[in-house]
Design a protein around this motif. Structure first.
Motif, mmCIF file in Angstrom:
data_model
loop_
_atom_site.group_PDB
_atom_site.id
_atom_site.type_symbol
_atom_site.label_atom_id
_atom_site.label_comp_id
_atom_site.label_asym_id
_atom_site.label_seq_id
_atom_site.Cartn_x
_atom_site.Cartn_y
_atom_site.Cartn_z
ATOM 1 N N LEU A 1 0.825 -1.268 0.006
ATOM 2 C CA LEU A 1 -0.117 0.109 -0.177
ATOM 3 C C LEU A 1 0.655 1.121 -0.039
ATOM 4 O O LEU A 1 1.168 1.838 1.064
ATOM 5 C CB LEU A 1 -0.921 0.163 1.316
ATOM 6 N N SER B 1 0.545 4.084 -0.503
ATOM 7 C CA SER B 1 0.252 5.566 -0.257
ATOM 8 C C SER B 1 -0.086 5.829 1.427
ATOM 9 O O SER B 1 -0.464 7.131 2.037
ATOM 10 C CB SER B 1 -1.391 5.946 -0.806
ATOM 11 N N THR B 2 0.467 4.889 2.165
ATOM 12 C CA THR B 2 0.094 5.272 3.973
ATOM 13 C C THR B 2 0.978 5.808 4.265
ATOM 14 O O THR B 2 2.287 6.100 3.624
ATOM 15 C CB THR B 2 0.033 3.771 4.488
ATOM 16 N N SER B 3 1.119 6.309 5.443
ATOM 17 C CA SER B 3 1.964 7.173 6.164
ATOM 18 C C SER B 3 3.135 6.198 7.101
ATOM 19 O O SER B 3 3.612 6.700 7.724
ATOM 20 C CB SER B 3 1.309 8.056 7.242
ATOM 21 N N CYS B 4 2.801 4.882 6.873
ATOM 22 C CA CYS B 4 3.581 4.009 7.526
ATOM 23 C C CYS B 4 4.889 4.182 7.314
ATOM 24 O O CYS B 4 5.470 4.446 5.915
ATOM 25 C CB CYS B 4 3.475 2.315 7.336
ATOM 26 N N LEU C 1 0.865 3.835 14.543
ATOM 27 C CA LEU C 1 -0.345 4.267 13.956
ATOM 28 C C LEU C 1 -1.063 4.815 15.314
ATOM 29 O O LEU C 1 -1.296 4.604 16.375
ATOM 30 C CB LEU C 1 -1.088 3.340 13.357
ATOM 31 N N SER D 1 -10.137 5.730 4.079
ATOM 32 C CA SER D 1 -8.801 5.043 3.618
ATOM 33 C C SER D 1 -7.865 6.279 3.390
ATOM 34 O O SER D 1 -6.656 6.263 3.772
ATOM 35 C CB SER D 1 -9.025 4.305 2.345
ATOM 36 N N ILE E 1 -6.829 7.846 6.603
ATOM 37 C CA ILE E 1 -5.920 7.047 7.539
ATOM 38 C C ILE E 1 -4.404 7.212 6.964
ATOM 39 O O ILE E 1 -3.513 7.428 7.387
ATOM 40 C CB ILE E 1 -6.424 5.503 7.326
ATOM 41 N N ASP E 2 -4.347 7.332 5.693
ATOM 42 C CA ASP E 2 -3.098 7.501 4.991
ATOM 43 C C ASP E 2 -2.415 9.021 5.163
ATOM 44 O O ASP E 2 -1.189 8.977 5.163
ATOM 45 C CB ASP E 2 -3.190 7.460 3.287
ATOM 46 N N LEU F 1 -5.871 -1.114 7.736
ATOM 47 C CA LEU F 1 -4.787 -1.294 6.709
ATOM 48 C C LEU F 1 -4.625 -2.808 6.376
ATOM 49 O O LEU F 1 -4.440 -2.840 5.241
ATOM 50 C CB LEU F 1 -3.428 -0.605 7.273
ATOM 51 N N ARG G 1 -7.253 -3.828 4.059
ATOM 52 C CA ARG G 1 -6.985 -3.291 2.592
ATOM 53 C C ARG G 1 -5.767 -4.284 1.879
ATOM 54 O O ARG G 1 -5.773 -4.571 0.790
ATOM 55 C CB ARG G 1 -6.410 -1.840 2.602
#
Length: 361
Positions: free
Chosen positions: A85, A87-90, A106, A120, A123-124, A145, A148
């Motif tokens: 994924l 696009s996430t901020s992870c 998170l 979604s 969250i990102d 997440l 997803r």
């Protein structure tokens, strides 16, 4: 001691739910008992009543689907979230394993339906709350997440993936996301708990730009109690939304407790890996872990509670699974699911528990 006395102990509690079902399945057989009422109209709870599992979804659905995908070799626990994924901020190094262990940094929770963007996307865009990979912080968002990721890898919706990967192979006809067939128990009276969290900022600060929302104020029946699941994800999410009966949850738990009987689903080695504690004591992959006493002997138990008053436990050392289903939020002053679980567990795991056969109220 028995599942019947477990139900009695829960319903006799000072903060008793309307109704409850308790059960155990082991090599000796299955025992299930029910009591109380399923809804405000006085409909009786039976052993066939389905309940909103809330966060038990995290293990019964999401973690179990991840297990199947790992067992099939199409997903690895150390695959990075960034690859799956982008696009996430992870953090770039955050893995599927980190999400299952609640170590991704998170936010624990946010009312995603109060943001202007889609859930979604919200969250990102949320910044991390904690340094990633350092310690456990239980996170609904992490399991959103994971939901997803399952959809991405399986190439289908989360609900359809659950049917294909878990429900159909195990013959679970009444374990699903919405819609839910009767009989089903009510879970709460409106969105009171979540509205209070938004208004007070407790136990988590709220980052949403607004506080107004058309909160539900009616009896919630057959749809998800969890606000994010209901209002932001249409009733199907990785952290909540699954419904099931005691018998079917015991079937699922038993398949995990005795993986050697289901080589077509997963290997003993894969299940052992998921049940092993990670860096944080008491936290396996998805599952919590602790010692339970069975006939006075300590046995390791993997388990998880749900906000609505439900819990599922797996005891691999004796090949058993245990369950408690209740609608605790209807109590005048609800206690946590953990309190009800610990009231029921000594009765469920007592000397006669695994040998009684099936009980029907």
């Amino acid at each position: 001691m028995s599942v019947a006395t477990a139900v009695g102990a829960v319903l006799a509690h000072a903060s008793a739910p309307l109704g409850a079902v308790a059960g155990i399945a082991s090599a000796h057989g299955t025992s299930v008992s029910a009591g109380g009422t399923a809804s405000l109209d006085g409909t009786a709870v039976t052993t066939e009543t389905a309940f909103d599992l809330a966060s038990v979804t995290k293990v019964a659905a999401t973690t179990t689907m991840i297990l199947r995908l790992v067992a099939e070799g199409v997903l690895a626990l150390d695959d990075t979230v960034a690859r799956l994924l982008p696009s996430t901020s992870c953090a770039p190094q955050t893995t599927v394993r980190d999400l299952l262990q609640h170590r991704a940094g998170l936010w624990e929770w946010q009312p995603l339906y109060l943001f202007d963007a889609a859930a979604s996307s919200t969250i990102d865009e949320l910044p991390l709350r904690y340094p990633p990979g350092r310690e456990r912080h239980y996170s609904d968002l992490g399991f959103m997440l994971l939901g997803r990721i399952i959809s991405q890898v399986a190439g289908t919706s989360l609900g359809a993936a659950f049917e294909t990967l878990v429900a159909e192979p195990l013959g679970l006809a009444r374990t699903s996301f919405e819609p839910v067939a009767a009989p089903v128990a009510s879970s709460a009276l409106g969105d009171d708990a979540e509205r209070r969290m938004v208004q007070t900022g407790e136990p988590y600060p709220v980052l949403a730009p607004r506080r107004d929302f058309p909160w539900r104020d009616h009896e919630i029946l057959g749809v998800a109690d969890d606000g994010n699941c209901a209002h932001a994800f249409g009733g199907v999410a990785g952290h909540a939304g699954l419904f099931s009966t005691a018998g079917e949850l015991l079937e699922l738990g038993s398949a995990l407790a005795r993986p050697q009987e289901h080589p077509e689903l997963w290997s003993v080695e894969a299940v052992t890996e998921f049940f092993r504690d990670g860096p944080d004591q008491g936290q396996a992959l998805g599952w919590r872990s602790e010692l339970a006493r069975v006939d006075g002997r300590p046995e390791r138990m993997l388990w998880h509670p749900g906000f609505t008053g439900c819990a599922l436990g797996v005891l691999p050392g004796i090949g058993a699974s245990v369950v408690l289903l209740s609608n605790r939020l209807f109590a005048a002053e609800p206690v946590t699911t953990d309190v009800l679980w610990r009231a029921a567990l000594p009765e469920i795991l007592g000397p006669q528990g695994p040998d009684e056969g099936t009980r029907t109220p």
